[in-house]
Every structure is written in structure tokens, then in C-alpha cells.
Design a protein around this motif. Structure first.
Motif, PDB file in Angstrom:
ATOM      1  N   LEU A  26       0.863  -1.184   0.000  1.00 21.58           N
ATOM      2  CA  LEU A  26       0.000   0.000   0.000  1.00 21.58           C
ATOM      3  C   LEU A  26       0.902   1.237   0.000  1.00 21.58           C
ATOM      4  O   LEU A  26       1.755   1.388   0.880  1.00 21.58           O
ATOM      5  N   ILE A  27       0.711   2.085  -1.032  1.00 18.49           N
ATOM      6  CA  ILE A  27       1.568   3.262  -1.175  1.00 18.49           C
ATOM      7  C   ILE A  27       0.743   4.517  -0.918  1.00 18.49           C
ATOM      8  O   ILE A  27      -0.229   4.768  -1.629  1.00 18.49           O
ATOM      9  N   LEU A  28       1.136   5.293   0.082  1.00 13.35           N
ATOM     10  CA  LEU A  28       0.469   6.574   0.357  1.00 13.35           C
ATOM     11  C   LEU A  28       1.279   7.693  -0.271  1.00 13.35           C
ATOM     12  O   LEU A  28       2.427   7.940   0.127  1.00 13.35           O
ATOM     13  N   ILE A  29       0.688   8.357  -1.235  1.00 12.86           N
ATOM     14  CA  ILE A  29       1.401   9.379  -1.994  1.00 12.86           C
ATOM     15  C   ILE A  29       1.096  10.770  -1.440  1.00 12.86           C
ATOM     16  O   ILE A  29      -0.062  11.199  -1.415  1.00 12.86           O
TER      17      ILE A  29
ATOM     18  N   VAL B  92       3.340  -1.026   4.200  1.00 19.19           N
ATOM     19  CA  VAL B  92       2.795   0.319   3.984  1.00 19.19           C
ATOM     20  C   VAL B  92       3.975   1.251   3.736  1.00 19.19           C
ATOM     21  O   VAL B  92       4.874   1.362   4.569  1.00 19.19           O
ATOM     22  N   ILE B  93       3.968   1.880   2.566  1.00 19.28           N
ATOM     23  CA  ILE B  93       5.091   2.733   2.183  1.00 19.28           C
ATOM     24  C   ILE B  93       4.586   4.146   1.925  1.00 19.28           C
ATOM     25  O   ILE B  93       3.740   4.358   1.050  1.00 19.28           O
ATOM     26  N   TYR B  94       5.097   5.080   2.675  1.00 19.43           N
ATOM     27  CA  TYR B  94       4.817   6.486   2.416  1.00 19.43           C
ATOM     28  C   TYR B  94       5.846   6.986   1.402  1.00 19.43           C
ATOM     29  O   TYR B  94       7.055   6.881   1.651  1.00 19.43           O
ATOM     30  N   VAL B  95       5.371   7.495   0.283  1.00 18.67           N
ATOM     31  CA  VAL B  95       6.290   8.154  -0.641  1.00 18.67           C
ATOM     32  C   VAL B  95       5.847   9.600  -0.707  1.00 18.67           C
ATOM     33  O   VAL B  95       4.707   9.905  -1.087  1.00 18.67           O
ATOM     34  N   ASN B  96       6.721  10.460  -0.284  1.00 18.92           N
ATOM     35  CA  ASN B  96       6.296  11.825  -0.007  1.00 18.92           C
ATOM     36  C   ASN B  96       7.299  12.831  -0.537  1.00 18.92           C
ATOM     37  O   ASN B  96       8.503  12.638  -0.440  1.00 18.92           O
TER      38      ASN B  96
ATOM     39  N   HIS C 203       7.780  14.701  -9.105  1.00 16.96           N
ATOM     40  CA  HIS C 203       6.412  14.239  -9.133  1.00 16.96           C
ATOM     41  C   HIS C 203       6.248  12.733  -8.911  1.00 16.96           C
ATOM     42  O   HIS C 203       5.507  12.307  -8.041  1.00 16.96           O
ATOM     43  N   SER C 204       6.890  11.944  -9.751  1.00 28.76           N
ATOM     44  CA  SER C 204       6.661  10.500  -9.703  1.00 28.76           C
ATOM     45  C   SER C 204       7.304   9.888  -8.470  1.00 28.76           C
ATOM     46  O   SER C 204       8.382  10.290  -8.037  1.00 28.76           O
ATOM     47  N   ILE C 205       6.635   8.875  -7.912  1.00 25.23           N
ATOM     48  CA  ILE C 205       7.193   8.191  -6.745  1.00 25.23           C
ATOM     49  C   ILE C 205       8.429   7.378  -7.095  1.00 25.23           C
ATOM     50  O   ILE C 205       9.165   6.949  -6.210  1.00 25.23           O
ATOM     51  N   PHE C 206       8.673   7.145  -8.383  1.00 23.84           N
ATOM     52  CA  PHE C 206       9.815   6.326  -8.806  1.00 23.84           C
ATOM     53  C   PHE C 206      11.016   7.150  -9.262  1.00 23.84           C
ATOM     54  O   PHE C 206      12.135   6.650  -9.281  1.00 23.84           O
ATOM     55  N   TYR C 207      10.795   8.400  -9.656  1.00 25.75           N
ATOM     56  CA  TYR C 207      11.873   9.182 -10.282  1.00 25.75           C
ATOM     57  C   TYR C 207      12.973   9.523  -9.282  1.00 25.75           C
ATOM     58  O   TYR C 207      12.745  10.251  -8.323  1.00 25.75           O
ATOM     59  N   GLU C 208      14.144   8.964  -9.498  1.00 24.42           N
ATOM     60  CA  GLU C 208      15.296   9.205  -8.632  1.00 24.42           C
ATOM     61  C   GLU C 208      14.977   8.931  -7.159  1.00 24.42           C
ATOM     62  O   GLU C 208      15.362   9.672  -6.260  1.00 24.42           O
ATOM     63  N   THR C 209      14.274   7.842  -6.939  1.00 20.77           N
ATOM     64  CA  THR C 209      14.043   7.357  -5.573  1.00 20.77           C
ATOM     65  C   THR C 209      14.392   5.869  -5.537  1.00 20.77           C
ATOM     66  O   THR C 209      14.397   5.203  -6.577  1.00 20.77           O
ATOM     67  N   PRO C 210      14.625   5.343  -4.340  1.00 25.71           N
ATOM     68  CA  PRO C 210      14.925   3.902  -4.247  1.00 25.71           C
ATOM     69  C   PRO C 210      13.676   3.029  -4.161  1.00 25.71           C
ATOM     70  O   PRO C 210      13.777   1.884  -3.777  1.00 25.71           O
ATOM     71  N   LEU C 211      12.510   3.540  -4.545  1.00 21.41           N
ATOM     72  CA  LEU C 211      11.285   2.766  -4.375  1.00 21.41           C
ATOM     73  C   LEU C 211      11.314   1.444  -5.150  1.00 21.41           C
ATOM     74  O   LEU C 211      10.910   0.401  -4.619  1.00 21.41           O
ATOM     75  N   ALA C 212      11.772   1.495  -6.409  1.00 20.64           N
ATOM     76  CA  ALA C 212      11.791   0.258  -7.207  1.00 20.64           C
ATOM     77  C   ALA C 212      12.663  -0.790  -6.521  1.00 20.64           C
ATOM     78  O   ALA C 212      12.317  -1.975  -6.474  1.00 20.64           O
ATOM     79  N   TYR C 213      13.778  -0.329  -5.964  1.00 18.43           N
ATOM     80  CA  TYR C 213      14.657  -1.257  -5.254  1.00 18.43           C
ATOM     81  C   TYR C 213      13.971  -1.821  -4.003  1.00 18.43           C
ATOM     82  O   TYR C 213      13.994  -3.029  -3.755  1.00 18.43           O
ATOM     83  N   LEU C 214      13.330  -0.961  -3.239  1.00 17.54           N
ATOM     84  CA  LEU C 214      12.626  -1.401  -2.032  1.00 17.54           C
ATOM     85  C   LEU C 214      11.551  -2.433  -2.376  1.00 17.54           C
ATOM     86  O   LEU C 214      11.441  -3.484  -1.731  1.00 17.54           O
ATOM     87  N   LEU C 215      10.755  -2.156  -3.421  1.00 17.66           N
ATOM     88  CA  LEU C 215       9.703  -3.097  -3.807  1.00 17.66           C
ATOM     89  C   LEU C 215      10.286  -4.443  -4.220  1.00 17.66           C
ATOM     90  O   LEU C 215       9.744  -5.496  -3.875  1.00 17.66           O
ATOM     91  N   SER C 216      11.414  -4.415  -4.940  1.00 20.29           N
ATOM     92  CA  SER C 216      12.011  -5.691  -5.355  1.00 20.29           C
ATOM     93  C   SER C 216      12.530  -6.453  -4.140  1.00 20.29           C
ATOM     94  O   SER C 216      12.423  -7.676  -4.077  1.00 20.29           O
TER      95      SER C 216
ATOM     96  N   VAL D  56       1.267  -2.612  -6.697  1.00 21.60           N
ATOM     97  CA  VAL D  56       1.197  -1.441  -5.831  1.00 21.60           C
ATOM     98  C   VAL D  56      -0.232  -0.922  -5.808  1.00 21.60           C
ATOM     99  O   VAL D  56      -0.877  -0.788  -6.845  1.00 21.60           O
ATOM    100  N   VAL D  57      -0.719  -0.670  -4.609  1.00 15.06           N
ATOM    101  CA  VAL D  57      -2.038  -0.058  -4.418  1.00 15.06           C
ATOM    102  C   VAL D  57      -1.775   1.409  -4.110  1.00 15.06           C
ATOM    103  O   VAL D  57      -1.188   1.744  -3.076  1.00 15.06           O
ATOM    104  N   LEU D  58      -2.166   2.280  -5.040  1.00 11.18           N
ATOM    105  CA  LEU D  58      -1.840   3.696  -4.927  1.00 11.18           C
ATOM    106  C   LEU D  58      -3.006   4.463  -4.335  1.00 11.18           C
ATOM    107  O   LEU D  58      -4.115   4.448  -4.885  1.00 11.18           O
ATOM    108  N   VAL D  59      -2.755   5.163  -3.231  1.00 16.41           N
ATOM    109  CA  VAL D  59      -3.763   6.053  -2.654  1.00 16.41           C
ATOM    110  C   VAL D  59      -3.104   7.397  -2.357  1.00 16.41           C
ATOM    111  O   VAL D  59      -1.886   7.508  -2.310  1.00 16.41           O
ATOM    112  N   GLY D  60      -3.940   8.419  -2.185  1.00 10.71           N
ATOM    113  CA  GLY D  60      -3.393   9.725  -1.855  1.00 10.71           C
ATOM    114  C   GLY D  60      -3.698  10.756  -2.926  1.00 10.71           C
ATOM    115  O   GLY D  60      -4.794  10.810  -3.462  1.00 10.71           O
TER     116      GLY D  60
END
Lengths: 182, 182, 182, 182
Positions: free
Chosen positions: A6-9, A48-52, A95-108, A115-119
Motif C-alpha cells: 500500500l503506497i500513500l502518496i 505500507v510505504i509512504y512516498v512523499n 512528481h513521480s514516486i519512482f523518479y530518482e528514488t529507491p522505491l523500485a529497489y525497495l519493492l524488489s 502497488v495499491v496507490l492512494v493519496g
């Protein structure tokens, strides 16, 4: 089904940006659905992942983002969804939760493939993040009652784009399936 | 010359990894030079950016990385270089300071075109980060007395690679020029 | 104003995908405007960059993409816009023209800071590419009569998103300014 | 074991760069081993991927890179390893085979989880590519008799770094295992 996160944007927010007045009514409607999903995810052990956004604050180790939002004029929009001790937190600068963040690595690392996107905002960060998830071969679910928009016409178009062009599952918060096993 | 930023690599550390015993003697020698550069950068208003592994801790808003290091058995190696209120902080999950981090974006926002790399490990993260800086057309300075190694032969080769193949300026901490204007 | 590049998105195409029948009428209308912009860019020395899906063909050195399109059933849609000896060519494997391609690097080498996006599909690759340009701080111009859509309602929403949320200049092909100096 | 791909790095080359005189003797020794591995990979159906600098030529669809190398003064170093009809080809603009290229995507599509790196230069592109493979959780094999160096001391250090810090398998071309099934 695949394992979900669950991703809270951008839910940790002081709501001081120019479009906040347009956004907040939509957010008030979405908030209880986000809260309910958060409770379900926590109860089931779904990550539960906050991407902020860091709002230009690059000292995220101080917990400044959360504290600033809780100390701000819109704390009542933040308190119900604040991170707990098990929450994961990824800071983004654009803007994007993936752009220059380690999210893709964390998910792998978590073996997550859905991913369930809310926010917020449906027609901005949520749309861009759905695209960037799809381009990385992640499956996407968007509960349309748990995302908030600024312009409802663009939000409707964004949800249609996600469904039609990014093969996202558009559903309701209640109907979201949170999967913990592959 | 270009505008500089001082980058501290993986200096917030509990030093519990298998190679710590080999690393620490080299780090003890480098530490006063890092501290002196940190003081000079702070005095001159040169941006100081900590780029640090999160050690699998994805809750960076809690300041856990700094607190864990200060509470650990090697706090004396962390205390002299701990972040202050003006420090910027970027969390990385893998070796290079640029890989899936917003560092490139932060540097562009700050108009920085030269990175001064200090910290650890010369023949690992420092080398990889120098390469990733060079590939992005950033200029690189490495003060060889302010970086710490595990294996001195590989560290020497790494410094030679940085100088010869990545056009890095290899110098001493004292001779580093910290530029604040273009 | 900034230095411009004209980017042709997915114009080298065999048009054998399922949505081609919906796309082609829109493309026929856009084609003369693309051709006219191509002529103007070539006459002025503005860089022309084809960014094109490889359709799973990873042997791009054989010119297979262009040849296959020219040999296909829709050659009349390709011939007017085929690359010439000065055209630059970047192969993409996924939707956005920036995702895992060297385009950002090529643009920085050319000192380009404004991309003029033409081609297809407005509500898909053009939208995603506009976002990825904006996120990288490139300015975006989209001549709405030189892009082709599958669904006109989503295309209209996409153009509005680009204008409102990505600060793109939405204009006509005739009104596009192609800048060669900073 | 994982499924393998054989990656030829920068083997399509006119050898006109300043370090070519230092490189060529090492390359002449490596060439027969590269050829033998190429034959084995083709015979077994293991994917062969050329990842090659474009030398500033952004019109790769013309096959210009291969043609220029075959027409150059060092064609005898290129002809034995030229691509065949089944070869895959990825163009890179900078040092690492992964940086702003679709290689990671291509490998994931092919289900490859081990890359066998051959070609040049051991202490530059091969080293950087091994790192970027390791950072992406791909396994790496480097046959030390099928890679060419400019400086033998740096090459030795690079091989040691790959083995020790990137967990690469350093072996001989003859001993390389090329796996086609998981």
C-alpha cells in the motif's frame, strides 16, 4: 495475484500550495477510505510505504516532513494517516514516486509486484506514478475513492488512462485485495 | 572553478559489518581531515551533503540512522562528523551515491558542478560514486587523506583510476578548494 | 527562449497494432503538419531526433525499424517523415522517450532545453514524454495539430494536463518557434 | 545457475582513440577467446548482446557503427567478432553498459540473471559495467583472458575489485559456463 504494497502518496502535507483549496474537499472524502485501507494493510502485515515530497527539505532524517505537517494548519488531514513504527518511508523530490528514488529497489527487496496507490493528486502524482509502475512491469491498483483530485474532469480522464493504457485495476477501497503471498 | 559541495559518504555508521576491523584504522587517520573539511565547508557556506546507506532501515524520517550510529559501539567515530541543522541528507540503498537517489537533482538545484568526496570506502563507494559523478559530467575532487579504505592496494588503484580515467582531482584535504561562486 | 529540438515520437511504424484503425485517421490529419515542421527544422538546422519504439527488434544497427516500416502496408504514412542523413535516432523499448534511453544525455550534449514533441500517441507516449521532460526541467512545446490520438476525449485531457500541470506550450505547428540560439 | 547472456563490450571499434596503442596488444591476446565464446554462445542459443559506444554517432539505424569499424584501419580486430543476424545490439553513449540504456530491460525480458562480460576495457567499461550489474542484482562472470586492458596494473586491481567487492566470478573463457535454462 502477486504480493501487494500500500503506497500513500504525498499524504504528509502542510497543504499550503496554491491548489490546496481545490484539493481539500476531494481529500476530505478520500481520507476515511485511505484510513480504512491503512488499518487493513497494517492488520494483514501488508507493507505500507509512504512516498512523499520533501518540499525542498533535504534533512529528512530529522522527521521534519512529518513534524511540519502535524504542526501545520491542516494537521487534522495528516494525523489520521501518520506513519507508525512499522511504516516505510521514501522521500521524493519530484512528481513521480519512482523518479530518482529507491522505491523500485525497495519493492524488489520486498518481492512486491502490485502497488495499491492512494493519496494525491489523481491527475498528477498518482497518474505519473501509475505510469512509472506500469513501465517497470509492476501491477497497479487504484481505489478511486481513496485518491484526491484538484480538477474532477482531469481526474476522470486520468483514471480512464490508467485503466485503458496502463492496465491498472480501478476499484473501490473496500474492494481492494491486499495480498501477502505470491 | 565551479561551485562545490562537500559529500560525506557513509560516515553515519555503526561499523558492525565484517570488514570494519580492516577499515577502522584507516578511518581513524582520515577522520580529523574530514572534520577539518567539514568545518571549512560550514564556515564558507559550502553545501554539506551526507549521502548514507540506510542499512535496510526505510524509516529515515525517524532519524534512526543517525541515532543508531550515535548509540552504537563506535559513536566516537560518528560524533565528530554528525549532521548539524544545515546539513542536507540523502539516503541511499545501494553502493553508489547516485543510484536511485535524488542526489543528481539536488546538486542541479544547488548549481553544484564539483563534488568533493570524503568518507568511505575508497575502493568501493567512493570509487563508484566518482564514476557516477563523472558519467553525469560533474567534476570530482577526492582528498586522499580524507577517505578510508579496507585494502590499501585496491585503494591506491582506485585513486589512480579516478585520476586517470575519471579525470578526478586527487589532492589532500588541506589543498581542497571549496568554491561558492561560479 | 532556449535551444529547441524537434522530436518525432514513434513515427516509424508498421501500424499493425490493435489500435491502429482508431489512430490512423487522426494521424492522416497530423501528418502534413509534422512534415512541414520537419522541413522547417531541417532548413533552420534545428536538431531532428527520432525517438522510436524498437518493437522488440534489438538489432537496430541494421536499420530494420525504418526498413520494416517502409516495407509495410502503411508505407505512405512513413515515407513523408523518414529520417535523412542528418537525423538523429534514439531507440526506446518502453513508452516514454526518456525511460532507459540516452535521450537526456543527447539533449544535454546538444544544449537543448526545449523539446517540440510531435507524433503519436497524444494521450500515451506524448503525454508520458512531456511529463518526463518536465520532471527533468526541460521546456515542452506540443503543436496539437501535429500529434495523433486514439481517443479524442483522452487526448484533450492529456493536452490540458500538459498545459496545466507540466507547463507545456500547447500551440499549432505553424506557430511553433524553432530556436537555434540561446 | 541462472540464465546467461554473453555481452560484448565496445568490440565494434575503429581503435582511433589515444590509448589504442596500449590497448591493442592486450586485445590481440583476448580476441581468440572472445571468438571462441561467441561461437559457443551461438551454438548453444545463449543470447549474444553487443553493447557498444556510439562514438557520438546518433544515427545507429544506418548500421554506421559496424560499417565504420569494418571500413577502418583495424578491421581485422572487428571482423572476427562482428554481429550476425541473431545478435542483439544496444547502443550506449557513456561508459557503463547500463547507464541510460535499455539493457536492464532487455535482460529482464530475456529472463537473464547472469551476464558474461567480455571485451574492453577491463579497468574501465568492464569494471563499471560489472558494478552496475551487481548493483542491479545480476550475477557477473568475467573471463579474464577475454577482456582487454590499457594498464595491466589497473586491470589486475579491477579484476580483484570485481571478485571481492562485486562477487563476480573471475575465470577463463574456456571455463565459462553458458546456461540456457534456469
Amino acid at each position: 495475484m502477486g504480493k501487494s504494497a500500500l503506497i500513500l502518496i504525498d499524504m504528509i502535507n502542510t497543504y499550503e500550495h496554491p491548489d490546496a483549496e481545490l484539493l481539500i474537499p476531494s481529500l476530505r472524502k478520500a481520507l476515511p477510505h485511505v484510513v480504512r485501507l491503512l488499518e487493513r494493510a497494517r492488520a494483514r502485515g501488508v507493507p505500507v510505504i509512504y512516498v512523499n515530497d520533501n518540499f525542498g527539505e533535504w534533512r529528512s532524517h530529522h522527521g521534519e516532513i512529518v513534524q511540519a505537517a502535524l504542526a501545520g494548519p491542516r494537521a487534522e488531514l495528516v494525523r489520521p494517516v501518520q506513519p507508525d513504527a512499522d511504516s516505510l518511508f521514501v522521500v521524493k523530490a519530484r512528481h513521480s514516486i519512482f523518479y530518482e528514488t529507491p522505491l523500485a529497489y525497495l519493492l524488489s527487496q520486498l518481492d512486491v509486484d502490485r502497488v495499491v496507490l492512494v493519496g494525491q493528486v489523481t491527475e498528477q502524482c498518482v497518474l505519473y506514478s501509475a505510469l512509472d509502475a506500469h513501465i517497470r512491469h509492476l501491477m497497479v491498483t487504484v481505489p478511486e475513492d481513496a485518491v484526491a483530485h484538484i480538477h474532477s474532469d482531469l481526474a476522470d480522464a486520468a483514471l480512464l488512462m490508467m485503466e485503458r493504457n496502463m492496465h491498472a485495476t480501478i476499484t473501490t477501497a473496500e474492494a481492494v485485495e491486499l495480498c501477502v503471498v505470491d
